[in-house]
Scaffold this active site. Sequence first.
Site, PDB file in Angstrom:
ATOM      1  N   ASP A 105       0.834  -1.211   0.000  1.00  0.00           N
ATOM      2  CA  ASP A 105       0.000   0.000   0.000  1.00  0.00           C
ATOM      3  C   ASP A 105       0.867   1.258   0.000  1.00  0.00           C
ATOM      4  O   ASP A 105       2.001   1.235   0.482  1.00  0.00           O
ATOM      5  CB  ASP A 105      -0.867   0.064   1.260  1.00  0.00           C
ATOM      6  CG  ASP A 105      -1.820  -1.103   1.353  1.00  0.00           C
ATOM      7  OD1 ASP A 105      -2.187  -1.656   0.306  1.00  0.00           O
ATOM      8  OD2 ASP A 105      -2.178  -1.450   2.493  1.00  0.00           O
TER       9      ASP A 105
HETATM   10  N1  URA Z   1      -1.333  -5.899   4.039  1.00  0.00           N
HETATM   11  C1  URA Z   1      -1.750  -4.622   4.055  1.00  0.00           C
HETATM   12  O1  URA Z   1      -2.748  -4.301   4.695  1.00  0.00           O
HETATM   13  N2  URA Z   1      -1.051  -3.711   3.377  1.00  0.00           N
HETATM   14  C2  URA Z   1       0.051  -4.007   2.669  1.00  0.00           C
HETATM   15  O2  URA Z   1       0.649  -3.127   2.052  1.00  0.00           O
HETATM   16  C3  URA Z   1       0.484  -5.326   2.661  1.00  0.00           C
HETATM   17  C4  URA Z   1      -0.231  -6.260   3.363  1.00  0.00           C
END
Ligand code: URA
Length: 239
Positions: A105
Amino acid sequence: MKEMRLQKYLAECGVASRRKAEELISQGRVKVNGETVTQMGKKVSQNDVVEVDGKLVKMEKRKVYIALNKPVGYISSVKDQFGRKTVMDLVKDIKERIFPVGRLDYDTSGLLLLTNDGDFAYRLTHPKHEIKKVYEADLLGVPSKDDIMRFKNGLWIDDYFTSPADFEILKSDGKTTKVRITIHEGKNRQVRKMCNKIGCPVIRLKRISIGEVSLGDLKEGSWRNLTEREINSFLDNQK
Ligand code: URA
């Protein structure tokens, strides 16, 4: 591939050193598009058919595998329609057309792999291979023993029941808790959703390893090549 001098092309294809390639050319052993070339300075591109002693010479695409420590504030894709910074801005010095394997993310930091090897990327992201991904997170609140069991037993996020995850408390000051979470799948925002589900939202999230590859002391925004051993560890993992 841009146009390049024939002797350089032969060298990059691994036929011989540039000097040796020049000899091959002047000896009349090299053909371009069916015609023998004996003069230096001829330029070729990937559309040309190059032969040495009657054998076709091809440019092998160099495979690139890198580990990047992604900072918060970068998109894990090659382009962003809103013009935000992408992880490609951090690996500009790599000539090959690499792309991220899976994603982190915008607001997550840590280990992201990039490659130009489609097979490798497929193997890493296909759920059947169940590659282990480890995250460190700061959570709001203090998870109870029951919460930890929910992680271990699986829980519902959206319409999906998660497979068993490992959940370890590293430290807590009574208001926030630092934890290590291990999952073997990669649903969208999975760790954040799982933590929301137990009522302890994520304040900060960082991925520290994928399979045998660890972030180690790689600085934020920096990258390194994977070792042969790290690459092979995924190729051997044929579940
Ligand atoms: N899980 C999440 O919530 N975000 C990420 O970036 C990776 C795994």
